[in-house]
Design a protein around this motif. Structure first.
Motif, PDB file in Angstrom:
ATOM      1  N   ILE A 158      47.741  39.270  57.395  1.00  0.00           N
ATOM      2  CA  ILE A 158      48.320  40.354  58.187  1.00  0.00           C
ATOM      3  C   ILE A 158      49.407  41.032  57.370  1.00  0.00           C
ATOM      4  O   ILE A 158      50.414  40.421  57.016  1.00  0.00           O
ATOM      5  N   GLU A 159      49.207  42.286  57.077  1.00  0.00           N
ATOM      6  CA  GLU A 159      50.166  43.007  56.236  1.00  0.00           C
ATOM      7  C   GLU A 159      51.362  43.482  57.044  1.00  0.00           C
ATOM      8  O   GLU A 159      51.246  43.901  58.194  1.00  0.00           O
ATOM      9  N   THR A 160      52.521  43.388  56.432  1.00  0.00           N
ATOM     10  CA  THR A 160      53.742  43.947  56.991  1.00  0.00           C
ATOM     11  C   THR A 160      54.326  44.907  55.954  1.00  0.00           C
ATOM     12  O   THR A 160      53.934  44.882  54.784  1.00  0.00           O
ATOM     13  N   GLU A 161      55.267  45.717  56.395  1.00  0.00           N
ATOM     14  CA  GLU A 161      55.825  46.719  55.494  1.00  0.00           C
ATOM     15  C   GLU A 161      56.492  46.097  54.282  1.00  0.00           C
ATOM     16  O   GLU A 161      56.419  46.629  53.171  1.00  0.00           O
ATOM     17  N   GLU A 162      57.127  44.932  54.459  1.00  0.00           N
ATOM     18  CA  GLU A 162      57.863  44.304  53.368  1.00  0.00           C
ATOM     19  C   GLU A 162      57.124  43.119  52.747  1.00  0.00           C
ATOM     20  O   GLU A 162      57.648  42.465  51.854  1.00  0.00           O
ATOM     21  N   GLY A 163      55.910  42.841  53.228  1.00  0.00           N
ATOM     22  CA  GLY A 163      55.190  41.670  52.738  1.00  0.00           C
ATOM     23  C   GLY A 163      54.144  42.009  51.697  1.00  0.00           C
ATOM     24  O   GLY A 163      54.109  43.108  51.135  1.00  0.00           O
ATOM     25  N   TYR A 164      53.269  41.039  51.431  1.00  0.00           N
ATOM     26  CA  TYR A 164      52.213  41.219  50.447  1.00  0.00           C
ATOM     27  C   TYR A 164      51.172  42.238  50.916  1.00  0.00           C
ATOM     28  O   TYR A 164      50.909  42.369  52.115  1.00  0.00           O
ATOM     29  N   LYS A 165      50.568  42.922  49.961  1.00  0.00           N
ATOM     30  CA  LYS A 165      49.424  43.790  50.220  1.00  0.00           C
ATOM     31  C   LYS A 165      48.168  43.019  49.841  1.00  0.00           C
ATOM     32  O   LYS A 165      48.046  42.522  48.721  1.00  0.00           O
ATOM     33  N   PHE A 166      47.260  42.890  50.773  1.00  0.00           N
ATOM     34  CA  PHE A 166      46.130  41.984  50.581  1.00  0.00           C
ATOM     35  C   PHE A 166      44.923  42.656  49.923  1.00  0.00           C
ATOM     36  O   PHE A 166      44.682  43.853  50.079  1.00  0.00           O
ATOM     37  N   ILE A 167      44.194  41.837  49.182  1.00  0.00           N
ATOM     38  CA  ILE A 167      43.018  42.263  48.429  1.00  0.00           C
ATOM     39  C   ILE A 167      41.796  41.558  49.017  1.00  0.00           C
ATOM     40  O   ILE A 167      41.749  40.322  49.054  1.00  0.00           O
ATOM     41  N   CYS A 168      40.829  42.329  49.490  1.00  0.00           N
ATOM     42  CA  CYS A 168      39.606  41.759  50.065  1.00  0.00           C
ATOM     43  C   CYS A 168      38.404  42.477  49.443  1.00  0.00           C
ATOM     44  O   CYS A 168      38.512  43.614  48.976  1.00  0.00           O
ATOM     45  N   ASN A 169      37.250  41.822  49.432  1.00  0.00           N
ATOM     46  CA  ASN A 169      36.022  42.491  48.995  1.00  0.00           C
ATOM     47  C   ASN A 169      34.802  41.801  49.592  1.00  0.00           C
ATOM     48  O   ASN A 169      34.921  40.752  50.246  1.00  0.00           O
ATOM     49  N   ASP A 170      33.646  42.389  49.381  1.00  0.00           N
ATOM     50  CA  ASP A 170      32.407  41.908  49.994  1.00  0.00           C
ATOM     51  C   ASP A 170      31.935  40.576  49.420  1.00  0.00           C
ATOM     52  O   ASP A 170      31.167  39.856  50.061  1.00  0.00           O
ATOM     53  N   LEU A 171      32.359  40.248  48.200  1.00  0.00           N
ATOM     54  CA  LEU A 171      31.926  38.990  47.594  1.00  0.00           C
ATOM     55  C   LEU A 171      32.546  37.777  48.293  1.00  0.00           C
ATOM     56  O   LEU A 171      31.982  36.692  48.264  1.00  0.00           O
ATOM     57  N   GLU A 172      33.718  37.972  48.900  1.00  0.00           N
ATOM     58  CA  GLU A 172      34.428  36.863  49.529  1.00  0.00           C
ATOM     59  C   GLU A 172      34.586  37.131  51.034  1.00  0.00           C
ATOM     60  O   GLU A 172      35.436  37.920  51.449  1.00  0.00           O
ATOM     61  N   PRO A 173      33.748  36.473  51.861  1.00  0.00           N
ATOM     62  CA  PRO A 173      33.758  36.757  53.300  1.00  0.00           C
ATOM     63  C   PRO A 173      34.891  36.090  54.081  1.00  0.00           C
ATOM     64  O   PRO A 173      35.201  36.520  55.198  1.00  0.00           O
ATOM     65  N   ASN A 174      35.512  35.065  53.518  1.00  0.00           N
ATOM     66  CA  ASN A 174      36.441  34.256  54.307  1.00  0.00           C
ATOM     67  C   ASN A 174      37.914  34.422  53.966  1.00  0.00           C
ATOM     68  O   ASN A 174      38.778  34.089  54.788  1.00  0.00           O
ATOM     69  N   TYR A 175      38.212  34.897  52.773  1.00  0.00           N
ATOM     70  CA  TYR A 175      39.602  34.943  52.320  1.00  0.00           C
ATOM     71  C   TYR A 175      39.981  36.306  51.753  1.00  0.00           C
ATOM     72  O   TYR A 175      39.126  37.061  51.288  1.00  0.00           O
ATOM     73  N   CYS A 176      41.270  36.574  51.790  1.00  0.00           N
ATOM     74  CA  CYS A 176      41.847  37.721  51.106  1.00  0.00           C
ATOM     75  C   CYS A 176      42.923  37.197  50.155  1.00  0.00           C
ATOM     76  O   CYS A 176      43.492  36.120  50.373  1.00  0.00           O
ATOM     77  N   GLY A 177      43.191  37.971  49.119  1.00  0.00           N
ATOM     78  CA  GLY A 177      44.169  37.531  48.133  1.00  0.00           C
ATOM     79  C   GLY A 177      45.302  38.519  47.983  1.00  0.00           C
ATOM     80  O   GLY A 177      45.322  39.585  48.596  1.00  0.00           O
ATOM     81  N   HIS A 178      46.278  38.161  47.176  1.00  0.00           N
ATOM     82  CA  HIS A 178      47.342  39.087  46.800  1.00  0.00           C
ATOM     83  C   HIS A 178      47.761  38.749  45.375  1.00  0.00           C
ATOM     84  O   HIS A 178      47.494  37.656  44.877  1.00  0.00           O
ATOM     85  N   LYS A 179      48.420  39.704  44.722  1.00  0.00           N
ATOM     86  CA  LYS A 179      48.791  39.503  43.331  1.00  0.00           C
ATOM     87  C   LYS A 179      50.259  39.849  43.108  1.00  0.00           C
ATOM     88  O   LYS A 179      50.689  40.976  43.364  1.00  0.00           O
ATOM     89  N   ASN A 180      51.009  38.878  42.645  1.00  0.00           N
ATOM     90  CA  ASN A 180      52.374  39.090  42.205  1.00  0.00           C
ATOM     91  C   ASN A 180      52.289  39.724  40.812  1.00  0.00           C
ATOM     92  O   ASN A 180      51.962  39.041  39.842  1.00  0.00           O
ATOM     93  N   THR A 181      52.570  41.010  40.720  1.00  0.00           N
ATOM     94  CA  THR A 181      52.289  41.724  39.475  1.00  0.00           C
ATOM     95  C   THR A 181      53.365  41.574  38.406  1.00  0.00           C
ATOM     96  O   THR A 181      53.150  42.009  37.266  1.00  0.00           O
ATOM     97  N   VAL A 182      54.501  40.966  38.734  1.00  0.00           N
ATOM     98  CA  VAL A 182      55.539  40.836  37.709  1.00  0.00           C
ATOM     99  C   VAL A 182      55.250  39.683  36.750  1.00  0.00           C
ATOM    100  O   VAL A 182      55.813  39.618  35.662  1.00  0.00           O
ATOM    101  N   GLU A 183      54.378  38.773  37.149  1.00  0.00           N
ATOM    102  CA  GLU A 183      54.058  37.621  36.316  1.00  0.00           C
ATOM    103  C   GLU A 183      52.720  37.839  35.620  1.00  0.00           C
ATOM    104  O   GLU A 183      51.872  38.586  36.096  1.00  0.00           O
ATOM    105  N   THR A 184      52.529  37.138  34.496  1.00  0.00           N
ATOM    106  CA  THR A 184      51.318  37.322  33.690  1.00  0.00           C
ATOM    107  C   THR A 184      50.669  35.972  33.403  1.00  0.00           C
ATOM    108  O   THR A 184      50.276  35.686  32.280  1.00  0.00           O
ATOM    109  N   ASP A 185      50.570  35.124  34.441  1.00  0.00           N
ATOM    110  CA  ASP A 185      49.983  33.800  34.211  1.00  0.00           C
ATOM    111  C   ASP A 185      48.840  33.463  35.152  1.00  0.00           C
ATOM    112  O   ASP A 185      48.348  32.342  35.148  1.00  0.00           O
ATOM    113  N   HIS A 186      48.387  34.410  35.956  1.00  0.00           N
ATOM    114  CA  HIS A 186      47.323  34.103  36.913  1.00  0.00           C
ATOM    115  C   HIS A 186      45.975  33.918  36.212  1.00  0.00           C
ATOM    116  O   HIS A 186      45.242  32.961  36.504  1.00  0.00           O
TER     117      HIS A 186
END
Length: 430
Positions: free
Chosen positions: A108-136
């Motif tokens: 559930i997105e909020t104005e100050e929270g994470y922005k979620f990433i979803c797609n058709d390949l993954e039916p059950n989960y959504c993700g998010h990405k902390n873009t300041v780090e480079t270790d994912h």
């Protein structure tokens, strides 16, 4: 003749003393009740799930990478594979890997929270990405490597995710770093200005997203993680060696040329792509990064002599700060004005907090490089406080007070592995 006889006697004495010390150390390791207690507790904690700890809803790749081997002790391999596959299913078209994933109904997105990433390949989960780090990206490849080494399920690399196999998606993740996080100036990957391995940048009240105020830099943690990931990928997928072998060699060379301070025998915290965000009278290079140094050792960047110097500096930092263990993130910490995030005060959270999550990895590298006695000595404070505080806490204050999640699985994972490595060393001495 007398000269050689004297040398022989000296060698014999040293050998006898070493055998005596090893015998004493073996006795200490085998009789340590806390080691057995901590391993049992670690198994109990990891049985309960895959999120980072009781304070988190997500499964984070940088955490999962450090306890997937422990999870393999108690979970069916298919469950471990499914978690890895979620990261690959949510991979961006440019090859980037998400930071963590959560069930769709909780995304559930909020104005100050994470922005979620979803797609058709993954039916059950959504993700998010902390873009300041480079270790994912690098964490995921390392996690796949550990999973395959632990289970022997090498065929996992051939699993199809969309129109690409896992093996191809691993390489695509590496290509993302080369295309979108690569500094031609330094021949290294870059990220935002964070505290050592941390994922909170200096120039925002929250600090998890790149903004117009972000100051980009190269650091030891991100590049050491990349070196480890490249080694892992090339071992698992030998055909990638032709392309990536030379790249790996150059990154290792550039890392030491750009980031290693030979005079002070330490890594420079940040080398900025443009200008430092800090005032000219602030000497950032006085800060010693414990976590990044441990990962650099894992990447094979330091000699045995440099490892010993690094350990001595860490121990001195612990003594100077009053911290409980060499899991101390850094010393000295950044001043209170250096980060906008209020949790990043001196000795708070990632700014000088004491994290077993990384301290345990330094213990592993000490064992790996023949410093078993030192590893045992520096491990004791970490295992003792697990029993004393009845939990695997996320981090500790400089006064050794536990903070954050009390079931931090990353801490459980690295401690379990460190103790197991000491036990394996004992067995090798028989």
């Amino acid at each position: 003749m007398k000269k050689y006889l004297g040398l022989f006697i000296t060698i014999l004495i040293v050998s006898c003393n070493q055998q005596k010390e090893d015998k004493e150390l073996i006795g200490k390791i085998t009789s340590n009740k806390n080691f057995k207690e901590v391993k049992n507790r670690a198994l109990d904690v990891v049985k309960t799930g895959f999120n980072a700890g009781d304070g988190y809803g997500e499964v984070w790749i940088r955490d999962y990478n450090t306890f997937i081997e422990l999870s393999a002790e108690v979970f069916d391999s298919k469950e471990l594979e499914e978690n890895l596959l979620v990261f690959f299913r949510l991979q961006g078209k440019d090859g980037n890997i998400i930071d963590g994933f959560i069930p769709k109904e909780k995304a559930i997105e909020t104005e100050e929270g994470y922005k979620f990433i979803c797609n058709d390949l993954e039916p059950n989960y959504c993700g998010h990405k902390n873009t300041v780090e480079t270790d994912h990206e690098t964490s995921l490849i390392q996690a796949v490597y550990k999973y395959i080494k632990k289970t022997g399920h090498h065929n996992f690399l051939n699993t199809q995710v969309g129109n690409l196999t896992v093996a191809k998606r691993m390489e695509k993740a590496m290509e993302f770093l080369m295309s979108h996080r690569w500094s031609d100036k330094f021949g290294l990957i870059y990220g935002a200005t964070t505290a050592d391995w941390g994922d909170v940048q200096h120039s925002h009240p929250w600090g998890v997203y790149i903004t117009e105020d972000t100051h980009y830099c190269v650091d030891i943690y991100d590049n050491a993680m990349l070196l480890i990931a490249l080694d892992n990928m090339m071992e698992l997928v030998p055909e990638t060696q032709l392309k990536w072998g030379t790249i790996r060699k150059n990154i290792a060379k550039n890392t030491m040329n750009v980031l290693w301070d030979e005079k002070n025998q330490k890594f420079i915290p940040h080398v900025y792509l443009e200008k430092s965000p800090y005032p000219d009278d602030f000497n950032e290079n006085e800060i010693y990064y414990h976590g990044g140094t441990a990962i650099a050792i894992e990447a094979g960047l330091l000699t045995k002599k440099q490892i010993k110097v690094s350990l001595d500096k860490m121990i001195a930092n612990v003594k100077a700060s009053g911290a409980g263990s060499i899991g101390l993130t850094m010393y000295p910490p950044y001043p209170d004005w250096a980060f906008e995030n209020k949790g990043m005060y001196p000795y708070g959270y990632q700014n000088g907090g004491d994290w077993t999550w990384f301290g345990g990895r330094m213990i592993q590298e000490l064992i790996e490089n023949g410093f078993e006695k030192e590893a045992y000595e520096q491990l004791l404070p970490m295992t003792d406080r697990v029993v004393k505080n009845d939990g695997f806490f996320e981090w500790y204050t400089v006064k050794n007070k536990p903070e954050g999640s009390g079931t931090f699985r990353g801490s459980a994972g690295v401690l379990y592995k460190a103790i197991t490595m000491l036990e394996e060393w004992v067995e090798s001495q028989k």
